[in-house]
Design an enzyme around this catalytic site. Structure first.
Site, PDB file in Angstrom:
ATOM      1  N   LEU A  73       0.750  -1.149  -0.059  1.00 20.86           N
ATOM      2  CA  LEU A  73      -0.091   0.056  -0.084  1.00 20.86           C
ATOM      3  C   LEU A  73       0.659   1.308   0.060  1.00 20.86           C
ATOM      4  CD1 LEU A  73      -3.159   0.684   0.267  1.00 20.86           C
ATOM      5  CD2 LEU A  73      -2.640   1.203   2.515  1.00 20.86           C
ATOM      6  N   GLY A  74       1.569   1.345  -1.103  1.00 23.25           N
ATOM      7  CA  GLY A  74       2.257   2.766  -1.395  1.00 23.25           C
ATOM      8  C   GLY A  74       1.470   3.707  -2.142  1.00 23.25           C
ATOM      9  N   ARG A  75       2.018   4.555  -2.828  1.00 23.93           N
ATOM     10  CA  ARG A  75       1.229   5.407  -3.618  1.00 23.93           C
ATOM     11  C   ARG A  75       0.406   4.860  -4.756  1.00 23.93           C
ATOM     12  NH1 ARG A  75       6.756   8.175  -3.216  1.00 23.93           N
ATOM     13  NH2 ARG A  75       7.274   6.515  -4.303  1.00 23.93           N
ATOM     14  N   ILE A  76       0.847   4.113  -5.465  1.00 24.62           N
ATOM     15  CA  ILE A  76       0.197   3.523  -6.572  1.00 24.62           C
ATOM     16  C   ILE A  76      -0.856   2.639  -5.771  1.00 24.62           C
ATOM     17  CG2 ILE A  76       0.333   1.928  -8.548  1.00 24.62           C
ATOM     18  CD1 ILE A  76       3.138   3.278  -9.150  1.00 24.62           C
ATOM     19  N   SER A 114       0.871  -4.811   3.824  1.00 29.93           N
ATOM     20  CA  SER A 114       2.020  -4.114   3.059  1.00 29.93           C
ATOM     21  C   SER A 114       3.220  -4.110   4.304  1.00 29.93           C
ATOM     22  CB  SER A 114       1.666  -2.379   3.328  1.00 29.93           C
ATOM     23  OG  SER A 114       2.557  -1.716   2.150  1.00 29.93           O
ATOM     24  N   ARG A 154       6.901  -4.751 -10.420  1.00 32.70           N
ATOM     25  CA  ARG A 154       8.041  -5.348 -11.208  1.00 32.70           C
ATOM     26  C   ARG A 154       7.909  -6.973 -11.340  1.00 32.70           C
ATOM     27  NH1 ARG A 154       8.985  -1.025 -12.680  1.00 32.70           N
ATOM     28  NH2 ARG A 154      10.671   0.268 -11.854  1.00 32.70           N
ATOM     29  N   GLU A 214      12.609  -9.067 -18.282  1.00 31.98           N
ATOM     30  CA  GLU A 214      12.350  -8.066 -19.450  1.00 31.98           C
ATOM     31  C   GLU A 214      13.623  -7.801 -20.313  1.00 31.98           C
ATOM     32  OE1 GLU A 214      10.298  -4.708 -18.159  1.00 31.98           O
ATOM     33  OE2 GLU A 214       9.028  -5.575 -16.878  1.00 31.98           O
ATOM     34  N   HIS A 254       5.138  -3.193 -20.346  1.00 34.46           N
ATOM     35  CA  HIS A 254       5.575  -2.328 -19.582  1.00 34.46           C
ATOM     36  C   HIS A 254       5.308  -0.973 -19.790  1.00 34.46           C
ATOM     37  CE1 HIS A 254       8.509  -1.965 -15.855  1.00 34.46           C
ATOM     38  NE2 HIS A 254       7.926  -0.906 -15.860  1.00 34.46           N
ATOM     39  N   GLY A 283       2.974   1.154 -17.807  1.00 34.28           N
ATOM     40  CA  GLY A 283       2.170   1.511 -16.590  1.00 34.28           C
ATOM     41  C   GLY A 283       2.201   3.098 -16.579  1.00 34.28           C
TER      42      GLY A 283
HETATM   43  P1  NAP Z   1       5.905   3.403  -2.996  1.00 27.76           P
HETATM   44  O1  NAP Z   1       4.966   4.467  -2.739  1.00 27.76           O
HETATM   45  O2  NAP Z   1       7.444   3.192  -2.593  1.00 27.76           O
HETATM   46  O3  NAP Z   1       5.195   1.882  -2.630  1.00 27.76           O
HETATM   47  C1  NAP Z   1       6.058   0.928  -2.625  1.00 27.76           C
HETATM   48  C2  NAP Z   1       5.291  -0.257  -1.466  1.00 27.76           C
HETATM   49  O4  NAP Z   1       5.946  -1.351  -1.423  1.00 27.76           O
HETATM   50  C3  NAP Z   1       5.397   0.583  -0.362  1.00 27.76           C
HETATM   51  O5  NAP Z   1       4.077   0.514  -0.026  1.00 27.76           O
HETATM   52  C4  NAP Z   1       5.992  -0.120   0.735  1.00 27.76           C
HETATM   53  O6  NAP Z   1       5.407  -0.644   1.893  1.00 27.76           O
HETATM   54  C5  NAP Z   1       5.877  -1.658  -0.213  1.00 27.76           C
HETATM   55  N1  NAP Z   1       7.095  -2.575   0.320  1.00 27.76           N
HETATM   56  C6  NAP Z   1       8.274  -2.312   0.069  1.00 27.76           C
HETATM   57  N2  NAP Z   1       9.149  -3.363   0.706  1.00 27.76           N
HETATM   58  C7  NAP Z   1       8.074  -4.264   1.133  1.00 27.76           C
HETATM   59  C8  NAP Z   1       8.394  -5.387   1.853  1.00 27.76           C
HETATM   60  N3  NAP Z   1       9.439  -5.865   2.172  1.00 27.76           N
HETATM   61  N4  NAP Z   1       7.380  -6.078   2.285  1.00 27.76           N
HETATM   62  C9  NAP Z   1       5.748  -5.436   1.964  1.00 27.76           C
HETATM   63  N5  NAP Z   1       5.771  -4.321   1.381  1.00 27.76           N
HETATM   64  C10 NAP Z   1       6.879  -3.686   1.060  1.00 27.76           C
HETATM   65  O7  NAP Z   1       6.037   3.123  -4.772  1.00 27.76           O
HETATM   66  P2  NAP Z   1       4.822   3.458  -5.753  1.00 27.76           P
HETATM   67  O8  NAP Z   1       5.093   4.714  -6.296  1.00 27.76           O
HETATM   68  O9  NAP Z   1       3.665   3.013  -5.166  1.00 27.76           O
HETATM   69  O10 NAP Z   1       5.580   2.315  -6.850  1.00 27.76           O
HETATM   70  C11 NAP Z   1       5.453   1.075  -6.584  1.00 27.76           C
HETATM   71  C12 NAP Z   1       6.376  -0.034  -7.501  1.00 27.76           C
HETATM   72  O11 NAP Z   1       5.727   0.058  -8.688  1.00 27.76           O
HETATM   73  C13 NAP Z   1       7.516   0.813  -7.960  1.00 27.76           C
HETATM   74  O12 NAP Z   1       8.567   0.474  -7.044  1.00 27.76           O
HETATM   75  C14 NAP Z   1       7.687   0.156  -9.115  1.00 27.76           C
HETATM   76  O13 NAP Z   1       8.705  -0.953  -9.152  1.00 27.76           O
HETATM   77  C15 NAP Z   1       6.335  -0.158  -9.894  1.00 27.76           C
HETATM   78  N6  NAP Z   1       5.941   0.476 -10.887  1.00 27.76           N
HETATM   79  C16 NAP Z   1       5.671   0.359 -11.984  1.00 27.76           C
HETATM   80  C17 NAP Z   1       5.309   1.036 -13.045  1.00 27.76           C
HETATM   81  C18 NAP Z   1       5.166   0.366 -14.525  1.00 27.76           C
HETATM   82  O14 NAP Z   1       5.176   0.803 -15.529  1.00 27.76           O
HETATM   83  N7  NAP Z   1       4.403  -0.775 -14.590  1.00 27.76           N
HETATM   84  C19 NAP Z   1       4.943   2.289 -13.104  1.00 27.76           C
HETATM   85  C20 NAP Z   1       5.616   2.807 -11.669  1.00 27.76           C
HETATM   86  C21 NAP Z   1       5.959   2.082 -10.737  1.00 27.76           C
HETATM   87  P3  NAP Z   1       5.155   0.242   3.242  1.00 27.76           P
HETATM   88  O15 NAP Z   1       4.973   1.507   2.650  1.00 27.76           O
HETATM   89  O16 NAP Z   1       4.311  -0.356   3.918  1.00 27.76           O
HETATM   90  O17 NAP Z   1       6.564   0.533   3.730  1.00 27.76           O
END
Ligand code: NAP
Length: 319
Positions: free
Chosen positions: A155-158, A177, A238, A267, A285, A287
């Site tokens: 539960l991060g930003r996305i 999360s 990912r 990929e 890819h 997103g």
């Molecule tokens: P974010 O706000 O940093 O969210 C990442 C989430 O991962 C956080 O909620 C974090 O949890 C959780 N997390 C990290 N390590 C963990 C663990 N060991 N166990 C459980 N949860 C864990 O990032 P975001 O902006 O939402 O982006 C998320 C991911 O989406 C990126 O890292 C990227 O790889 C991917 N992405 C893909 C695309 C695409 O084109 N498909 C585009 C953008 C992003 P907590 O908050 O609880 O610490």
């Protein structure tokens, strides 16, 4: 400021690079094609700043060849491609592009969810192949989305943006999360579960965790065995978060119903077992791939590079 040298490994959408060129020299003209690693290694010793892509490994080998480097600006929010620890030890900022791509990526997760649930790609291909012979009571029956349970893993930003969209479908949303977020639970009507419980409960599982050593192969054979046979997995995080070979088996054997994928373990290679399956929707890819979002991401990396080259901490520094 003296004219600094910036290495950009690929041309970026929008006008941001032109803005950068007003103050800095580019070490090579930004190309539409991928920069070979040998070329990156050849140019990096001269670079004061690097703008790179998530597909490029910025590891010890690259960083140790870059004595002048002040900043590595990744054109992505995920930064698992960069050795951040080594960059930090080397006194180099690492930046990413948070927030601007959140809504576009959440939209794509939902596009995959609806596409898999309602078998849109199968239907499209049936119509194009001239096999649509008229309305039929049992033609390509899919799954209801409304009023079902959505499980958010990370539960991060996305993850939160994907969850917010579910309220329009009257869905129950559960999440898991690293950290529990009670303030968000109340505000957005979310329920916290353990990962195993979430997998057992959810009709749709959306993966939104960052890729780290801990989340590598977070979802594999054991996890698929916990999921409902009718469940659909959506991965816009990912590829390495999922054991792709185990996913192929789960989809083939009917352990889960379908998957919508934007990312792959190796990929741009895609597991050959996925390519022949009808119960998986495969996106390349994309997103964050909207015209506006990719232009904003380019503005962010350029602004962070200019800030670092002026000797200040960039807004999106992660170290
Ligand atoms: P974010 O706000 O940093 O969210 C990442 C989430 O991962 C956080 O909620 C974090 O949890 C959780 N997390 C990290 N390590 C963990 C663990 N060991 N166990 C459980 N949860 C864990 O990032 P975001 O902006 O939402 O982006 C998320 C991911 O989406 C990126 O890292 C990227 O790889 C991917 N992405 C893909 C695309 C695409 O084109 N498909 C585009 C953008 C992003 P907590 O908050 O609880 O610490």
């Amino acid at each position: 400021m003296d004219r600094k040298k910036v290495l950009i490994t690929r041309d970026l959408p929008g006008d941001a690079i032109k803005f950068l060129e007003a103050d800095c020299d580019l070490l090579c003209a930004p190309s539409k094609d991928e920069m070979p690693r040998a070329r990156l290694l050849e140019l990096i010793p001269e670079a004061d700043a690097l703008i790179c892509l998530l597909s490029e490994k910025i590891d010890k080998e690259v960083i140790s060849k870059a004595p002048k480097l002040k900043v590595i600006s990744n054109y992505a929010v995920g930064y698992n491609n960069i050795d951040v620890e080594f960059a930090t030890k080397s006194g180099i900022y690492v930046t990413n592009t948070p927030d601007v791509l959140t809504e576009a990526t959440a939209d794509l997760a939902w596009a995959l969810l609806l596409c898999t649930a309602r078998r849109i790609v199968e239907g499209d291909s049936l119509v194009r192949q001239n096999q649509f012979t008229g309305w039929a009571p049992d033609l390509l029956l899919g799954l209801d989305v409304s009023c079902k349970t959505l499980g958010i893993v990370g539960l991060g930003r996305i993850g939160l943006a994907v969850a917010r969209r579910a309220s329009g479908f009257g869905m129950k949303v559960v999440y898991w999360s690293k950290k529990r977020k009670e303030d968000l639970e109340e505000k957005y009507n979310l329920e916290y579960e353990t990962l195993d419980d979430l997998l057992e409960l959810a009709d749709f599982v959306s993966l939104n965790v960052a890729l780290t050593e801990e989340t590598h192969h977070l979802i594999g054979q054991r996890e698929f065995s916990l999921m409902k046979k009718s469940a659909i997995l959506i991965n816009t995080a990912r590829g390495q978060v999922v054991d792709e070979a185990a996913l192929v088996e789960a989809l083939k054997s009917g352990q889960i119903r379908a998957a919508g994928l934007d990312v792959y373990e190796n990929e741009p290679q895609v597991h050959p077992g996925l390519l022949g399956l009808e119960n998986v929707v495969l996106a390349p890819h994309v997103g964050s791939g909207t015209i506006d979002t990719r232009a904003k991401m380019a503005e962010m990396v350029v602004l962070d590079v200019l800030t670092a080259l002026k000797g200040h901490k960039p807004i999106n520094a992660i170290n």
